[in-house]
Design a protein around this motif. Structure first.
Motif, PDB file in Angstrom:
ATOM      1  N   ASN A  35       1.947  -1.546 -24.196  1.00 46.61           N
ATOM      2  CA  ASN A  35       1.382  -0.894 -25.386  1.00 46.61           C
ATOM      3  C   ASN A  35       1.803  -1.624 -26.663  1.00 46.61           C
ATOM      4  O   ASN A  35       1.008  -1.813 -27.575  1.00 46.61           O
ATOM      5  N   ALA A  39      -0.537  -3.493 -29.391  1.00 49.31           N
ATOM      6  CA  ALA A  39      -0.502  -3.141 -30.816  1.00 49.31           C
ATOM      7  C   ALA A  39      -0.290  -4.400 -31.666  1.00 49.31           C
ATOM      8  O   ALA A  39      -0.864  -4.542 -32.749  1.00 49.31           O
ATOM      9  N   ASP A  77       8.039  -2.317 -31.969  1.00 49.47           N
ATOM     10  CA  ASP A  77       7.123  -3.437 -32.179  1.00 49.47           C
ATOM     11  C   ASP A  77       6.732  -3.482 -33.638  1.00 49.47           C
ATOM     12  O   ASP A  77       6.808  -2.471 -34.340  1.00 49.47           O
ATOM     13  N   ASN A  90      -3.850   9.925 -29.777  1.00 55.85           N
ATOM     14  CA  ASN A  90      -3.419   9.046 -28.686  1.00 55.85           C
ATOM     15  C   ASN A  90      -2.318   9.631 -27.818  1.00 55.85           C
ATOM     16  O   ASN A  90      -2.286   9.420 -26.626  1.00 55.85           O
ATOM     17  N   HIS A  96      -5.913   7.314 -22.025  1.00 55.09           N
ATOM     18  CA  HIS A  96      -6.056   6.323 -20.964  1.00 55.09           C
ATOM     19  C   HIS A  96      -7.307   6.595 -20.135  1.00 55.09           C
ATOM     20  O   HIS A  96      -7.455   7.652 -19.557  1.00 55.09           O
ATOM     21  N   GLY A 120       0.580   4.848 -18.547  1.00 53.84           N
ATOM     22  CA  GLY A 120       0.829   4.547 -19.938  1.00 53.84           C
ATOM     23  C   GLY A 120       2.030   5.269 -20.496  1.00 53.84           C
ATOM     24  O   GLY A 120       3.037   5.493 -19.816  1.00 53.84           O
ATOM     25  N   PHE A 121       1.849   5.653 -21.735  1.00 56.40           N
ATOM     26  CA  PHE A 121       2.923   6.214 -22.527  1.00 56.40           C
ATOM     27  C   PHE A 121       3.684   7.347 -21.835  1.00 56.40           C
ATOM     28  O   PHE A 121       4.903   7.421 -21.879  1.00 56.40           O
TER      29      PHE A 121
HETATM   30  P1  ADP Z   1      -3.333   3.169 -22.823  1.00 56.78           P
HETATM   31  O1  ADP Z   1      -2.351   2.220 -23.409  1.00 56.78           O
HETATM   32  O2  ADP Z   1      -3.669   2.841 -21.436  1.00 56.78           O
HETATM   33  O3  ADP Z   1      -4.544   3.403 -23.661  1.00 56.78           O
HETATM   34  P2  ADP Z   1      -1.249   5.103 -23.333  1.00 56.78           P
HETATM   35  O4  ADP Z   1      -1.091   6.534 -22.946  1.00 56.78           O
HETATM   36  O5  ADP Z   1      -0.165   4.178 -22.949  1.00 56.78           O
HETATM   37  O6  ADP Z   1      -2.624   4.630 -22.724  1.00 56.78           O
HETATM   38  O7  ADP Z   1      -1.430   4.996 -24.880  1.00 56.78           O
HETATM   39  C1  ADP Z   1      -2.418   5.731 -25.540  1.00 56.78           C
HETATM   40  C2  ADP Z   1      -2.777   5.087 -26.837  1.00 56.78           C
HETATM   41  O8  ADP Z   1      -1.725   5.230 -27.779  1.00 56.78           O
HETATM   42  C3  ADP Z   1      -3.023   3.600 -26.780  1.00 56.78           C
HETATM   43  O9  ADP Z   1      -4.337   3.309 -26.369  1.00 56.78           O
HETATM   44  C4  ADP Z   1      -2.770   3.178 -28.217  1.00 56.78           C
HETATM   45  O10 ADP Z   1      -3.918   3.401 -29.004  1.00 56.78           O
HETATM   46  C5  ADP Z   1      -1.699   4.139 -28.657  1.00 56.78           C
HETATM   47  N1  ADP Z   1      -0.387   3.504 -28.587  1.00 56.78           N
HETATM   48  C6  ADP Z   1       0.539   3.620 -27.613  1.00 56.78           C
HETATM   49  N2  ADP Z   1       1.634   2.883 -27.895  1.00 56.78           N
HETATM   50  C7  ADP Z   1       1.416   2.290 -29.091  1.00 56.78           C
HETATM   51  C8  ADP Z   1       2.162   1.394 -29.945  1.00 56.78           C
HETATM   52  N3  ADP Z   1       3.357   0.947 -29.587  1.00 56.78           N
HETATM   53  N4  ADP Z   1       1.571   0.995 -31.093  1.00 56.78           N
HETATM   54  C9  ADP Z   1       0.346   1.433 -31.451  1.00 56.78           C
HETATM   55  N5  ADP Z   1      -0.391   2.265 -30.701  1.00 56.78           N
HETATM   56  C10 ADP Z   1       0.115   2.699 -29.538  1.00 56.78           C
END
Ligand code: ADP
Length: 642
Positions: A35, A39, A77, A90, A96, A120-121
């Protein structure tokens, strides 16, 4: 600001993460780093056209910070960051795309879900009991904090942050009997995980590492001096940053390729084949492609999106560039990196980009050759592949009026009734006896039924092979290909046509046999006319057959549309009325024929009509067609038995 509840699906997923029995918990770090890298990509990409960003390529980094005492791990980051709305959107809902399908999946099988989609997150909650996100979007001067301890919900509040970017702060869980979470606050543990999963990330992933060194010797050196050591810290870059697709094939192990594939494309199984391809002719690129070993759950649906990740000189420009892959190879996953593409190219101009077209053509050839190599050198693997994706390749051969048939025909496999296994068309043709005129096939949905067709034994008894086609696309594919190359007796290039065994002239009968049948048909004209009348236009003609041995009747098709194709088409909306021209063939040496003839000679028109109906229904059943009026048919058979 009050606590917000998670959207229902997120809550379910989160709950699953918290209580996860998934053993591979360490992948949370890969997810957070990926992620962060995305970004940064976004901001870097912007910086190329927007000088106000004020950042250079080498300014970007991902920083990991450990605080062992307080059990904290922070992933920072200096990428694009998130606004308050984005934060809400998000991290409060499942953004996702893959995880969205989670709601239709069985929740007991959490292992598969993680394996298949990557989560993901939210995977942070596998190792952390409290997660804080502090983020500031590029171009905004307000930072925001998102905080959650789990399923109850999350809270968003204003925060302070100097620069754009995101810090993800994890409070790592306490150890349990089965799980040692200390690893995630240990320098050694964390750097090993980074090396394992994120080595190819193209921005430096840095961490302060504790080292020790000898203190400088005092001058003058006292007697009995024992060297002293001191600890110091140094910022170290943990990843090598060379993308795996830029490395020589010999530098990378199969395990590394497989791990990369699984991590990057969210698959739980190793790929069936890894394809490394570089600059070919005028196309300048590095490509790393994978043929999956099983089809994605949505492969044959509209939801499935084909495409390769496209990089321009190491910078991701598009996640799924569809223009790089022909539809018939849409199952291929992978990455293409080219230095000839402009970085700020748009989707629209990309389509017209001639370099892209060159890469497309080079990859198409490469993929075909690799599949062919698999077919030749690793037949079992190829047949397993064929089960998963063969249908798509057959569609490819059929589509665009057969334009790609020549490219693809060598890859096709069909079931051979004689060999009782899958064969290529080339294998079929090689084994054909010199006098065999056609490639014979039968089409329908069950191979068992096809093998028992009256005409099947006619072909097989001659020692010829018969292909049993059981998918709806098969016969259309043959029809569009029309023929297959074959050398003639003198070794000259020629072709051999495909022949459906329920078409009229199978090329098996001698001229005498054909003539005799024609004469017999002419002799019985009045009977056959009566039968045709009784069948009220359902058939074009009744004929004495040259090819029935044990059965009284069969159906054949006159003209280009076969009976099987009629079946396939009639399932498609708008094509219900498409009908093949059916001929009822009758076996003149069968006792039933004598009975029929006797009824005709006795002037019993009702009987002739009744027998005709029964025989026609039987022929339909043998062809796997529905009987027009099943009740009438059953009644008619009963009447005969009484
Ligand atoms: P994915 O990365 O697969 O879309 P995640 O659940 O990991 O799913 O993240 C959801 C969204 O949150 C990402 O698509 C992104 O837009 C945002 N996001 C997550 N981490 C970051 C980050 N470090 N910086 C900016 N945006 C982020």
């Amino acid at each position: 600001m009050a606590m917000q509840p998670f959207q229902a699906e997120s809550k379910k997923l989160m709950d699953l993460m918290i209580n996860s029995i998934y053993t591979n918990k360490e992948i949370f770090l890969r997810e957070l780093i990926s992620n962060a890298s995305d970004a940064i990509d976004k901001l870097y990409f912007k910086s190329l056209t927007d000088t106000s960003v004020g950042m250079n390529r080498e300014d970007f980094r991902i920083l990991l910070t450990l605080d062992k005492e307080n059990r904290m791990l922070t992933v920072s980051d200096n990428g694009i960051g998130m606004t308050r709305e984005e934060l809400e959107q998000n991290l409060g809902t499942i953004a996702h795309s893959g995880s969205q399908d989670f709601k239709t999946e069985n929740t007991d099988e959490n292992i598969d879900i993680i394996g298949q989609f990557g989560v993901g997150f939210y995977s942070a909650f596998m190792v952390a009991d409290h997660v804080t996100v502090i983020t500031r979007a590029h171009g905004s001067d307000q930072a925001w904090q998102w905080e959650s301890s789990g399923v109850e919900g999350y809270e968003i509040t204003p925060a302070e942050k100097e620069t754009a970017g995101t810090d993800i702060i994890l409070h790592i869980k306490d150890n349990t009997d089965t799980e040692n979470y200390d690893n995630y606050v240990s320098e050694y543990g964390v750097s090993a995980i980074v090396k394992k999963y994120s080595d190819y990330i193209r921005y430096p992933i840095q961490m302060e590492r504790t080292k020790s060194r000898q203190k400088p010797e005092p001058d003058p050196k006292p007697e009995n001096y024992t060297p002293e050591w001191e600890e110091y810290t140094e910022l170290e870059t943990l990843n090598s940053m060379v993308p795996i697709w830029k490395k020589q094939k010999s530098e990378v192990t199969d395990e590394e390729y497989n791990a990369f594939y699984k991590n990057h494309f969210g698959d739980y199984a190793d790929p069936a084949r890894v394809i490394v391809s570089r600059t070919e002719g005028t196309a300048n690129y590095n490509a790393l492609l994978f043929v999956p070993s099983h089809r994605p759950y949505d492969y044959y649906t509209k939801e499935y999106e084909k495409g390769l990740a496209l990089y321009a000189s190491g910078v991701l420009i598009m996640d799924k560039c569809a223009d790089l892959l022909p539809d018939y190879f849409s199952f291929v996953k992978g990455i293409v990196d080219s230095q000839d593409l402009s970085l700020n190219i748009s989707r629209e101009t990309l389509q017209k980009d001639s370099q892209l077209k060159l890469i497309h053509n080079a990859l198409e050839k490469k993929i075909k050759n690799e599949l062919n190599a698999m077919l030749v050198n690793d037949r079992d693997k190829y047949e397993a592949f064929w089960k998963e994706f063969g249908r798509q390749i057959k569609f490819g051969a059929y589509s665009d009026y057969g334009m790609h048939a020549e490219l693809l025909r060598g890859l096709l496999l069909f079931y051979s009734a004689k060999e009782q296994k899958m064969v290529t068309l080339e294998e079929y043709v090689e084994k054909m006896p010199a006098e065999q005129k056609y490639i014979y096939f039968a089409a329908g949905d069950s191979a068992d039924r096809l093998a028992k067709l009256p005409t099947a034994s006619l072909v097989l008894d001659k020692g010829y092979d018969l292909l049993l086609l059981t998918e709806d696309v098969d016969e259309f594919c043959f029809q569009i290909m029309h023929s297959f190359p074959r050398k003639d007796a003198e070794g000259k290039d020629g072709t051999v046509e495909f022949k459906n065994i329920n078409s009229n002239d199978l090329g098996l009968e001698s001229e005498e046999e054909k003539k005799a049948a024609e004469e017999a048909t002419a002799e019985n004209k009045s009977l056959f006319d009566a039968m045709k009348t009784a069948l009220e236009g359902k058939i074009k003609e009744v004929r004495v057959s040259t090819r029935l041995k044990d059965h009284p009747v069969c159906l054949s098709a006159d003209g280009p549309l076969s009976i099987e194709m009629e079946k396939v088409l009639s399932r498609q909306p708008g094509s219900e009325d498409v009908k093949s021209d059916k001929v009822l063939e009758i076996n003149a040496s069968h006792p039933v024929f004598a009975v029929l003839k006797a009824a005709q000679e006795a002037g019993d028109t009702d009987k002739v009509a009744q027998y005709s109906q029964i025989l026609y229904a039987q022929a339909q059943l043998i062809e796997g067609l529905p009987v027009d009026d099943p009740v009438a048919y059953a009644d008619a058979v009963c009447a005969l038995m009484k």
